[in-house]
Scaffold this active site. Structure first.
Site, PDB file in Angstrom:
ATOM      1  N   HIS A 192       0.846  -1.117  -0.021  1.00 42.60           N
ATOM      2  CA  HIS A 192       0.081  -0.031   0.187  1.00 42.60           C
ATOM      3  C   HIS A 192       0.774   1.325  -0.025  1.00 42.60           C
ATOM      4  CE1 HIS A 192      -2.669   3.174   1.382  1.00 42.60           C
ATOM      5  NE2 HIS A 192      -3.716   2.414   0.896  1.00 42.60           N
ATOM      6  N   GLU A 240      -4.389   2.101  -7.221  1.00 42.06           N
ATOM      7  CA  GLU A 240      -4.686   3.267  -6.301  1.00 42.06           C
ATOM      8  C   GLU A 240      -3.555   4.403  -6.595  1.00 42.06           C
ATOM      9  OE1 GLU A 240      -6.476   0.936  -2.519  1.00 42.06           O
ATOM     10  OE2 GLU A 240      -4.560   2.127  -2.156  1.00 42.06           O
TER      11      GLU A 240
HETATM   12  O1  13P Z   1      -6.070   3.527   0.525  1.00 49.08           O
HETATM   13  C1  13P Z   1      -7.242   3.336   0.263  1.00 49.08           C
HETATM   14  C2  13P Z   1      -7.557   1.750   0.306  1.00 49.08           C
HETATM   15  O2  13P Z   1      -6.470   0.742   0.328  1.00 49.08           O
HETATM   16  C3  13P Z   1      -8.292   4.135  -0.096  1.00 49.08           C
HETATM   17  O3  13P Z   1      -8.529   4.851   1.149  1.00 49.08           O
HETATM   18  P1  13P Z   1      -9.398   6.018   1.170  1.00 49.08           P
HETATM   19  O4  13P Z   1     -10.660   5.710   0.112  1.00 49.08           O
HETATM   20  O5  13P Z   1      -9.557   6.619   2.401  1.00 49.08           O
HETATM   21  O6  13P Z   1      -8.662   7.160   0.335  1.00 49.08           O
END
Ligand code: 13P
Length: 274
Positions: free
Chosen positions: A117, A187
């Site tokens: 992450h 992401e």
């Molecule tokens: O990092 C995330 C899921 O792994 C997303 O977090 P947010 O939706 O709070 O931005």
């Protein structure tokens, strides 16, 4: 007249099941995780629960301490909700004080492990190489790696993002067996913790190119790609079926909002065969 039978029609390509989950990161107390899981399981078991929910995979990623209680709640409810961990070590056992063993995660009923992450890369020095080592460990222990990938900077455009993401994807896919199931969470780092998700056009184009890349396309194992980064209710339909699901954070920390998103994903038309 030839008696040769027609060749059998090619088998239709299997559609991948959509997958939607939420991470609680380090936001929740143990009590709040338990009540979140309880509320979710109640919604899923209600007589008026959405009938299409059976067609998607649902997961929750609590913190390590709350994980075994969450597994116990899911098992007691007889629901098919997967419980994931937020991280693990690359070794199964040994002198690694403070670390969490992938073998122990598997032992207690963890089904998937989130790796790489952006917060772990930025705050804890994790790299493509360390993420790849952990992915191998997760697969070795019979779990599915949920690997977070995404470009760091906003504004570089699709090509720059794809190049950055494919580097992250390549190192992980090289470390796991060809037939291992993998979930990639796209992401964009700049869209995490923001007020809104990355623009739909950007997400769709990056995901489409990653899916069509040599690294992903030719794989034997199922490779699903979900989107994460300020995702919430209302987003999935706008992504037009380009992604296989969502990985949510803050905007699904209310069980009702998570459930609403699950229903939206389950009922969205399937525009893409994959
Ligand atoms: O990092 C995330 C899921 O792994 C997303 O977090 P947010 O939706 O709070 O931005």
């Amino acid at each position: 007249m030839s008696t040769t039978p027609d060749p059998p029609a090619p088998a239709p390509r299997l559609r991948q099941r959509r997958i939607v989950g939420v991470s609680t990161k380090m936001y929740f107390s143990a009590a709040r995780t338990a009540s979140f899981v309880n509320a979710l399981l109640t919604l899923l078991a209600a007589p008026d629960a959405h009938p299409l929910l059976d067609t998607i995979d649902i997961f929750i990623v609590p913190d390590h301490v709350a994980l075994t209680a969450a597994v116990a709640q899911v098992v007691a409810a007889g629901q098919k909700v997967l419980v994931g961990a937020q991280n693990c070590h690359a070794e199964d056992a040994g002198a690694f004080t403070g670390e969490v063993s992938p073998a122990v995660l598997a032992e207690v009923g963890c089904a998937l492990v989130e790796l790489g992450h952006a917060e772990r890369r930025r705050l804890f020095g994790e790299t493509d190489a360390s993420t790849a080592g952990k992915a191998a460990a997760v697969v070795r222990n019979g779990m599915v790696p949920l690997v977070c990938v995404g470009e760091v900077t906003r504004g570089g455009g699709v090509a720059v993002a794809v190049e950055e993401v494919l580097g992250q994807v390549r190192s992980v896919l090289e470390a796991v067996p060809e037939d291992a199931e993998v979930v990639l969470a796209y992401e964009p780092v700049w869209a995490i913790g923001a007020s809104e998700p990355a623009p739909v056009g950007h997400v769709c184009e990056v995901v489409r190119r990653v899916r069509e890349s040599e690294e992903v396309k030719g794989r034997e194992g199922a490779t699903r790609i979900v989107y994460g980064g300020s995702a919430g209710p209302g987003l999935f339909a706008r992504l037009g079926g380009e992604v296989d699901g969502l990985f949510l954070g803050r905007f699904a920390h209310d069980p009702g909002q998570f459930y609403k998103t699950l229903c939206e994903v389950a009922e969205a038309p399937r525009l893409r065969e994959s």
